[in-house]
Design a protein around this motif. Structure first.
Motif, PDB file in Angstrom:
ATOM      1  N   VAL A  97       0.811  -1.228   0.000  1.00 45.51           N
ATOM      2  CA  VAL A  97       0.000   0.000   0.000  1.00 45.51           C
ATOM      3  C   VAL A  97       0.839   1.271   0.000  1.00 45.51           C
ATOM      4  CG1 VAL A  97      -2.025  -1.084   1.072  1.00 45.51           C
ATOM      5  CG2 VAL A  97      -0.306   0.009   2.523  1.00 45.51           C
ATOM      6  N   GLY A  98       2.159   1.154   0.156  1.00 43.35           N
ATOM      7  CA  GLY A  98       3.023   2.330   0.079  1.00 43.35           C
ATOM      8  C   GLY A  98       3.567   2.833   1.391  1.00 43.35           C
ATOM      9  N   LYS A  99       3.545   2.029   2.444  1.00 45.24           N
ATOM     10  CA  LYS A  99       4.059   2.471   3.747  1.00 45.24           C
ATOM     11  C   LYS A  99       5.509   2.930   3.654  1.00 45.24           C
ATOM     12  CE  LYS A  99       3.266  -1.350   5.992  1.00 45.24           C
ATOM     13  NZ  LYS A  99       2.617  -2.275   5.079  1.00 45.24           N
ATOM     14  N   THR A 100       6.340   2.108   3.049  1.00 44.03           N
ATOM     15  CA  THR A 100       7.772   2.427   2.969  1.00 44.03           C
ATOM     16  C   THR A 100       7.993   3.726   2.201  1.00 44.03           C
ATOM     17  OG1 THR A 100       8.323   0.094   3.090  1.00 44.03           O
ATOM     18  CG2 THR A 100      10.019   1.572   2.210  1.00 44.03           C
ATOM     19  N   THR A 101       7.307   3.900   1.101  1.00 50.31           N
ATOM     20  CA  THR A 101       7.448   5.115   0.289  1.00 50.31           C
ATOM     21  C   THR A 101       7.028   6.351   1.071  1.00 50.31           C
ATOM     22  OG1 THR A 101       7.056   3.873  -1.741  1.00 50.31           O
ATOM     23  CG2 THR A 101       6.685   6.268  -1.828  1.00 50.31           C
ATOM     24  N   GLN A 102       5.859   6.308   1.695  1.00 55.90           N
ATOM     25  CA  GLN A 102       5.336   7.486   2.394  1.00 55.90           C
ATOM     26  C   GLN A 102       6.154   7.843   3.635  1.00 55.90           C
ATOM     27  OE1 GLN A 102       3.084   9.466   1.029  1.00 55.90           O
ATOM     28  NE2 GLN A 102       3.131   8.029  -0.675  1.00 55.90           N
ATOM     29  N   ILE A 103       6.597   6.850   4.372  1.00 55.56           N
ATOM     30  CA  ILE A 103       7.379   7.143   5.573  1.00 55.56           C
ATOM     31  C   ILE A 103       8.736   7.738   5.197  1.00 55.56           C
ATOM     32  CG2 ILE A 103       8.500   4.901   5.940  1.00 55.56           C
ATOM     33  CD1 ILE A 103       7.699   5.184   8.909  1.00 55.56           C
ATOM     34  N   ARG A 104       9.312   7.296   4.092  1.00 53.90           N
ATOM     35  CA  ARG A 104      10.595   7.867   3.648  1.00 53.90           C
ATOM     36  C   ARG A 104      10.419   9.305   3.168  1.00 53.90           C
ATOM     37  NH1 ARG A 104      14.376   4.106   4.095  1.00 53.90           N
ATOM     38  NH2 ARG A 104      13.860   1.940   3.672  1.00 53.90           N
ATOM     39  N   ILE A 105       9.312   9.604   2.515  1.00 51.91           N
ATOM     40  CA  ILE A 105       9.042  10.985   2.094  1.00 51.91           C
ATOM     41  C   ILE A 105       8.968  11.892   3.313  1.00 51.91           C
ATOM     42  CG2 ILE A 105       7.289  12.514   1.093  1.00 51.91           C
ATOM     43  CD1 ILE A 105       6.672  10.207  -0.920  1.00 51.91           C
ATOM     44  N   LEU A 106       8.226  11.470   4.338  1.00 52.94           N
ATOM     45  CA  LEU A 106       8.112  12.284   5.548  1.00 52.94           C
ATOM     46  C   LEU A 106       9.466  12.401   6.252  1.00 52.94           C
ATOM     47  CD1 LEU A 106       6.514  13.959   7.530  1.00 52.94           C
ATOM     48  CD2 LEU A 106       5.687  11.835   8.584  1.00 52.94           C
ATOM     49  N   ALA A 107      10.214  11.316   6.325  1.00 53.49           N
ATOM     50  CA  ALA A 107      11.543  11.375   6.953  1.00 53.49           C
ATOM     51  C   ALA A 107      12.451  12.349   6.214  1.00 53.49           C
ATOM     52  CB  ALA A 107      12.167   9.979   6.995  1.00 53.49           C
ATOM     53  N   ASP A 108      12.398  12.340   4.892  1.00 52.63           N
ATOM     54  CA  ASP A 108      13.210  13.284   4.108  1.00 52.63           C
ATOM     55  C   ASP A 108      12.811  14.728   4.385  1.00 52.63           C
ATOM     56  OD1 ASP A 108      14.588  11.155   3.005  1.00 52.63           O
ATOM     57  OD2 ASP A 108      13.526  11.219   1.073  1.00 52.63           O
ATOM     58  N   LEU A 109      11.509  14.981   4.531  1.00 50.42           N
ATOM     59  CA  LEU A 109      11.045  16.339   4.843  1.00 50.42           C
ATOM     60  C   LEU A 109      11.520  16.776   6.227  1.00 50.42           C
ATOM     61  CD1 LEU A 109       7.401  16.129   3.432  1.00 50.42           C
ATOM     62  CD2 LEU A 109       9.282  17.524   2.528  1.00 50.42           C
ATOM     63  N   LEU A 110      11.473  15.867   7.196  1.00 48.48           N
ATOM     64  CA  LEU A 110      11.949  16.196   8.543  1.00 48.48           C
ATOM     65  C   LEU A 110      13.456  16.447   8.550  1.00 48.48           C
ATOM     66  CD1 LEU A 110       9.831  13.687  10.659  1.00 48.48           C
ATOM     67  CD2 LEU A 110       9.525  16.170  10.485  1.00 48.48           C
ATOM     68  N   THR A 111      14.185  15.666   7.776  1.00 47.86           N
ATOM     69  CA  THR A 111      15.633  15.879   7.655  1.00 47.86           C
ATOM     70  C   THR A 111      15.913  17.257   7.070  1.00 47.86           C
ATOM     71  OG1 THR A 111      16.072  13.522   7.441  1.00 47.86           O
ATOM     72  CG2 THR A 111      17.770  15.026   6.598  1.00 47.86           C
ATOM     73  N   ALA A 112      15.202  17.605   5.987  1.00 44.25           N
ATOM     74  CA  ALA A 112      15.394  18.907   5.335  1.00 44.25           C
ATOM     75  C   ALA A 112      15.055  20.061   6.275  1.00 44.25           C
ATOM     76  CB  ALA A 112      14.547  18.992   4.066  1.00 44.25           C
ATOM     77  N   ALA A 113      14.085  19.839   7.173  1.00 40.56           N
ATOM     78  CA  ALA A 113      13.690  20.876   8.128  1.00 40.56           C
ATOM     79  C   ALA A 113      14.527  20.829   9.408  1.00 40.56           C
ATOM     80  CB  ALA A 113      12.205  20.728   8.473  1.00 40.56           C
ATOM     81  N   ASP A 114      15.530  19.945   9.472  1.00 39.62           N
ATOM     82  CA  ASP A 114      16.414  19.787  10.619  1.00 39.62           C
ATOM     83  C   ASP A 114      15.638  19.445  11.894  1.00 39.62           C
ATOM     84  OD1 ASP A 114      18.990  19.594  11.633  1.00 39.62           O
ATOM     85  OD2 ASP A 114      18.974  21.676  12.356  1.00 39.62           O
ATOM     86  N   VAL A 115      14.664  18.551  11.762  1.00 37.22           N
ATOM     87  CA  VAL A 115      13.866  18.095  12.904  1.00 37.22           C
ATOM     88  C   VAL A 115      14.435  16.757  13.377  1.00 37.22           C
ATOM     89  CG1 VAL A 115      11.575  17.296  13.637  1.00 37.22           C
ATOM     90  CG2 VAL A 115      11.780  19.263  12.096  1.00 37.22           C
ATOM     91  N   ASP A 116      14.719  16.674  14.672  1.00 39.98           N
ATOM     92  CA  ASP A 116      15.223  15.435  15.263  1.00 39.98           C
ATOM     93  C   ASP A 116      14.164  14.349  15.097  1.00 39.98           C
ATOM     94  OD1 ASP A 116      16.561  13.486  16.752  1.00 39.98           O
ATOM     95  OD2 ASP A 116      16.085  14.411  18.692  1.00 39.98           O
ATOM     96  N   HIS A 117      14.548  13.246  14.476  1.00 42.00           N
ATOM     97  CA  HIS A 117      13.592  12.158  14.272  1.00 42.00           C
ATOM     98  C   HIS A 117      14.339  10.837  14.113  1.00 42.00           C
ATOM     99  CE1 HIS A 117      14.812  13.043  10.142  1.00 42.00           C
ATOM    100  NE2 HIS A 117      14.405  11.811   9.820  1.00 42.00           N
ATOM    101  N   ILE A 118      13.592   9.759  14.311  1.00 34.86           N
ATOM    102  CA  ILE A 118      14.113   8.436  13.994  1.00 34.86           C
ATOM    103  C   ILE A 118      13.100   7.757  13.083  1.00 34.86           C
ATOM    104  CG2 ILE A 118      15.411   8.232  16.147  1.00 34.86           C
ATOM    105  CD1 ILE A 118      13.313   6.086  17.017  1.00 34.86           C
ATOM    106  N   LEU A 119      13.622   6.893  12.245  1.00 35.69           N
ATOM    107  CA  LEU A 119      12.820   6.098  11.332  1.00 35.69           C
ATOM    108  C   LEU A 119      13.041   4.647  11.732  1.00 35.69           C
ATOM    109  CD1 LEU A 119      11.110   5.899   8.729  1.00 35.69           C
ATOM    110  CD2 LEU A 119      13.244   5.976   7.442  1.00 35.69           C
ATOM    111  N   THR A 120      11.962   3.948  12.052  1.00 32.85           N
ATOM    112  CA  THR A 120      12.099   2.586  12.543  1.00 32.85           C
ATOM    113  C   THR A 120      10.941   1.742  12.033  1.00 32.85           C
ATOM    114  OG1 THR A 120      12.542   1.266  14.525  1.00 32.85           O
ATOM    115  CG2 THR A 120      10.940   3.064  14.743  1.00 32.85           C
ATOM    116  N   ARG A 121      10.959   0.465  12.370  1.00 32.06           N
ATOM    117  CA  ARG A 121       9.875  -0.405  11.924  1.00 32.06           C
ATOM    118  C   ARG A 121       9.626  -1.511  12.934  1.00 32.06           C
ATOM    119  NH1 ARG A 121      12.400  -3.950   6.967  1.00 32.06           N
ATOM    120  NH2 ARG A 121      13.994  -5.027   8.164  1.00 32.06           N
ATOM    121  N   GLU A 122       8.397  -2.000  12.891  1.00 35.92           N
ATOM    122  CA  GLU A 122       8.001  -3.154  13.699  1.00 35.92           C
ATOM    123  C   GLU A 122       7.407  -4.192  12.756  1.00 35.92           C
ATOM    124  OE1 GLU A 122       5.205  -2.187  16.749  1.00 35.92           O
ATOM    125  OE2 GLU A 122       6.484  -0.690  17.638  1.00 35.92           O
ATOM    126  N   PRO A 123       7.863  -5.405  12.868  1.00 37.24           N
ATOM    127  CA  PRO A 123       9.009  -5.857  13.642  1.00 37.24           C
ATOM    128  C   PRO A 123      10.314  -5.533  12.926  1.00 37.24           C
ATOM    129  CG  PRO A 123       8.027  -7.728  12.502  1.00 37.24           C
ATOM    130  CD  PRO A 123       7.175  -6.525  12.188  1.00 37.24           C
TER     131      PRO A 123
END
Length: 193
Positions: free
Chosen positions: A32-58
């Motif tokens: 359904v696109g989970k990996t694609t959408q989460i990477r887009i948001l992570a890239d936006l947070l990186t560009a905005a210099d927002v502290d974040h982690i990208l992880t997955r379960e399991p």
């Protein structure tokens, strides 16, 4: 953080805040696109210099990688054992990665795979087990990516060898989608479909 949530006006529980950080999960069936959408948001947070982690379960910790391997590439796993393995991963993942990041004020982006609701287990039992494993921690926001199971199946075709869950039949994918949508309807203050 408290682990019990007061009822909302609609009677649905309102999740307590996860901490000074922000906890966002992306859920949905395979393809359904989970990996694609989460990477887009992570890239936006990186560009905005927002502290974040990208992880997955399991799989978001060293132990989780082994649990993921067993769940996706091992042999048959009885439904209750499968639910317990997901809960074990979730308990460890929340304790080791998610809570520390939230406590420092980071945004946590988690891709969450199937959690057992489409098996013959009661959805409430699976939810209660998950809540116990996380000590009541729920994401502040869950983005449910909904897609037709047939379309999702076509998207996953060609990825290589299918894992144990990708090999499940149409009935499993339909049941999984229905469980995700039911959960989203029961917690509209937390879910975006």
């Amino acid at each position: 953080m408290t682990t019990a949530a007061p009822p909302a006006a609609s009677g649905a529980p309102v999740p307590p805040p996860s901490g000074p950080g922000l906890f966002i999960s992306f859920e949905g069936g395979d393809g359904v696109g989970k990996t694609t959408q989460i990477r887009i948001l992570a890239d936006l947070l990186t560009a905005a210099d927002v502290d974040h982690i990208l992880t997955r379960e399991p799989g978001g910790t060293e132990l989780g990688v082994e649990i993921r391997r067993l769940l996706l590439h091992g042999g048959h796993v009885a439904p209750r054992a499968e639910a317990l393995l997901y809960a074990a991963d979730r308990a460890h993942h929340i304790a080791i990665r998610v809570r520390p990041a939230l406590e420092r004020g980071a945004v946590v982006l988690a891709s969450v795979a199937y959690q057992g609701a489409a098996r013959s287990l009661g959805p409430q039992e699976v939810r209660d087990l998950s809540l116990w494993a996380t000590e009541g921690l729920l994401p502040d926001l869950t983005v449910l990516l909904d897609g037709d199971p047939d379309l999702a199946e076509r998207r996953t075709t060609g990825r290589g060898a299918k894992d144990r869950l990708e090999q499940e039949g149409d009935a499993f994918r339909v049941a999984l989608r229905e469980q995700f949508l039911t959960l989203a309807q029961s917690e509209p203050e937390r879910f975006v479909v």
